[in-house]
Design a protein around this motif. Structure first.
Motif, PDB file in Angstrom:
ATOM      1  N   THR A  69       0.849  -1.187   0.000  1.00  0.00           N
ATOM      2  CA  THR A  69       0.000   0.000   0.000  1.00  0.00           C
ATOM      3  C   THR A  69       0.884   1.236   0.000  1.00  0.00           C
ATOM      4  O   THR A  69       2.111   1.151   0.083  1.00  0.00           O
ATOM      5  N   ASP A  70       0.266   2.381  -0.040  1.00  0.00           N
ATOM      6  CA  ASP A  70       1.009   3.636  -0.027  1.00  0.00           C
ATOM      7  C   ASP A  70       1.727   3.862   1.300  1.00  0.00           C
ATOM      8  O   ASP A  70       2.581   4.745   1.399  1.00  0.00           O
TER       9      ASP A  70
ATOM     10  N   ARG B  44       5.700   4.283   1.768  1.00  0.00           N
ATOM     11  CA  ARG B  44       6.488   5.508   1.765  1.00  0.00           C
ATOM     12  C   ARG B  44       6.857   5.987   3.171  1.00  0.00           C
ATOM     13  O   ARG B  44       7.722   6.837   3.337  1.00  0.00           O
TER      14      ARG B  44
ATOM     15  N   GLU C 125       5.501   1.238 -10.532  1.00  0.00           N
ATOM     16  CA  GLU C 125       4.903   2.139  -9.541  1.00  0.00           C
ATOM     17  C   GLU C 125       5.678   2.126  -8.225  1.00  0.00           C
ATOM     18  O   GLU C 125       5.735   3.132  -7.504  1.00  0.00           O
ATOM     19  N   THR C 126       6.294   0.986  -7.905  1.00  0.00           N
ATOM     20  CA  THR C 126       7.103   0.907  -6.681  1.00  0.00           C
ATOM     21  C   THR C 126       8.402   1.679  -6.864  1.00  0.00           C
ATOM     22  O   THR C 126       8.845   2.387  -5.953  1.00  0.00           O
TER      23      THR C 126
ATOM     24  N   LEU D  12       7.625   5.289  -6.557  1.00  0.00           N
ATOM     25  CA  LEU D  12       7.409   5.662  -5.165  1.00  0.00           C
ATOM     26  C   LEU D  12       8.746   5.801  -4.430  1.00  0.00           C
ATOM     27  O   LEU D  12       8.946   6.731  -3.647  1.00  0.00           O
TER      28      LEU D  12
END
Length: 431
Positions: free
Chosen positions: A137-138, A141, A165-166, A169
């Motif tokens: 999940t977000d 971060r 996407e990872t 991030l």
């Protein structure tokens, strides 16, 4: 109370790998209930307990809330109302967020891989099949250590890719300064584990791609784009060469100290003055100075620091040792402290072998300098230094004079050994 196996044990079992350590999460329980069952509390920052019989770790299901920059800036919430899905959501990668109920464990310590029993709310099994490292999940971060862990898993599972996407991030986290908040001990811990993986180069490639390498190890990051010698392959710059050296250290099953020495032996090439490129004159001393800064910054263990220092200073001389006379060989042995620490000297030679073979076309080539210098050491060790010292003292010598006499005797022994190598074979000798 419900208990689930989580994390690496489930992941490795699904991959068909040996399961080493098993971790468990407990849902619907309090610390008091576990203590009453005989579990031993050991967690400082959150409730972790050791099983009274197996000594395996059991952690209460928990959630985390970011309160400050860095990996310590969290507020932990562990309570009976935290669900398994909430606990899995705080984990780093989907491949580590699959759980398995304790009730399905077999008596022999293994567990059934029936997919119907697996709990996988975030697609970990899919990403294992597709060989993808993807954040859950977000919340990823919120902990910069996860950048290092993702890079380390890339080194362990070398055929896995980091999800776009990872990677995006992780780049954002670096740009936001999260990597700057990492403490030295944690950086070294993850770096050391990554160096010991099957393909350590992947760790540094991922860190470089997301920008974290420039923050954590700028001395290493500067090696990309720096040309090698003119007589070397022009398409392989110093950074690429370093990655080949690290992978060679894994291929030769080197220990951590050797792999760290391989990482740092050429740091000085990143600061080579333009007027001496691509010869890299003096890079050994520059490497040793930069190495000291890295070790102080990351609090590298003494045994790793000392070995890396000798390798940085002496790898060039070791490569050229076939051209050295007996006196120069003995001086090289002395600078490497080979007489006091012969086992460490073999580590030094192994690091040099990794450097020599970590080049295009040389992966499968022998490194004769290593057995040659070990044989030279054996010849020098044959000198009875106690007798030399006793004879010198009886003649009135002392201190430095005795040391010079011992060095002379060792040089003579190595010289005799060299002469035996060069002597032509006797055609009349029996086969």
């Amino acid at each position: 109370m419900k208990i689930f196996m989580v994390g690496g044990a489930v992941r490795d079992a699904l991959l068909g790998l040996p399961v080493q350590d098993r971790d468990w999460v407990v849902v619907g329980a309090t610390p008091e209930e576990l203590t009453a069952l005989g579990f031993l509390p050991v967690g400082k920052d959150f409730p972790v307990f050791l099983h009274p019989r197996t000594r395996e770790e059991y952690a209460l299901a928990r959630t985390e809330r970011k309160t400050a920059r860095g990996y310590r800036g969290f507020e932990i919430h562990a309570a009976p109302d935290v669900t398994l899905q909430e606990d899995l959501a705080r984990r780093d990668l989907t491949i580590n967020s699959v759980a398995y109920p304790d009730r399905a464990e077999r008596a022999n310590g293994q567990f059934d891989l029936d997919s119907a029993a697996l709990i996988d709310p975030y697609g970990g099994q899919r990403d294992l099949a597709d060989k993808v490292l993807r954040h859950v999940t977000d919340a990823f971060r919120e902990d910069p250590v996860r950048i290092l862990r993702t890079a380390r898993f890339a080194a362990r599972f070398a055929d896995f890719t980091v999800a776009p996407e990872t990677m995006a991030l992780m780049k954002h986290m670096v740009e936001a300064g999260e990597a700057d908040a990492l403490v030295a001990e944690r950086v070294w811990q993850e770096l050391a584990r990554g160096l010991m993986e099957a393909k350590p180069s992947r760790m540094f490639e991922v860190l470089r791609e997301c920008g974290a390498l420039k923050k954590l190890l700028p001395e290493v990051d500067k090696l990309w784009g720096v040309p090698q010698r003119a007589d070397y392959h022009p398409e392989v710059d110093t950074g690429i060469h370093l990655m080949m050296v690290l992978d060679m250290s894994a291929q030769l099953q080197a220990d951590l100290a050797v792999r760290f020495a391989c990482l740092c032996h050429d740091l000085g090439k990143g600061t080579t003055p333009a007027d001496v490129l691509p010869r890299h004159i003096g890079h050994e001393e520059r490497s040793a100075r930069l190495l000291l800064k890295v070790c102080e910054r990351l609090r590298v263990p003494v045994e790793c620091r000392e070995l890396a220092d000798v390798v940085a200073r002496e790898h060039g001389n070791t490569h050229r040792s076939a051209d050295l006379a007996a006196a120069a060989i003995v001086r090289l042995l002395e600078r490497c402290d080979a007489f006091r620490k012969p086992q460490r000297f073999d580590q030094i030679l192994l690091a040099c072998e990794c450097d020599a073979r970590g080049r295009l076309g040389l992966h499968d080539q022998p490194y004769p300098q290593r057995p040659r210098l070990l044989a030279a050491l054996t010849s020098a060790q044959s000198v009875d230094t106690a007798s030399v010292a006793a004879s010198a003292m009886s003649a009135g010598s002392s201190g430095k004079q005795i040391g010079e006499l011992i060095q002379r005797a060792r040089t003579q022994a190595v010289g005799q050994w060299l002469a035996s190598l060069e002597a032509p074979a006797n055609p009349l000798a029996a086969p």
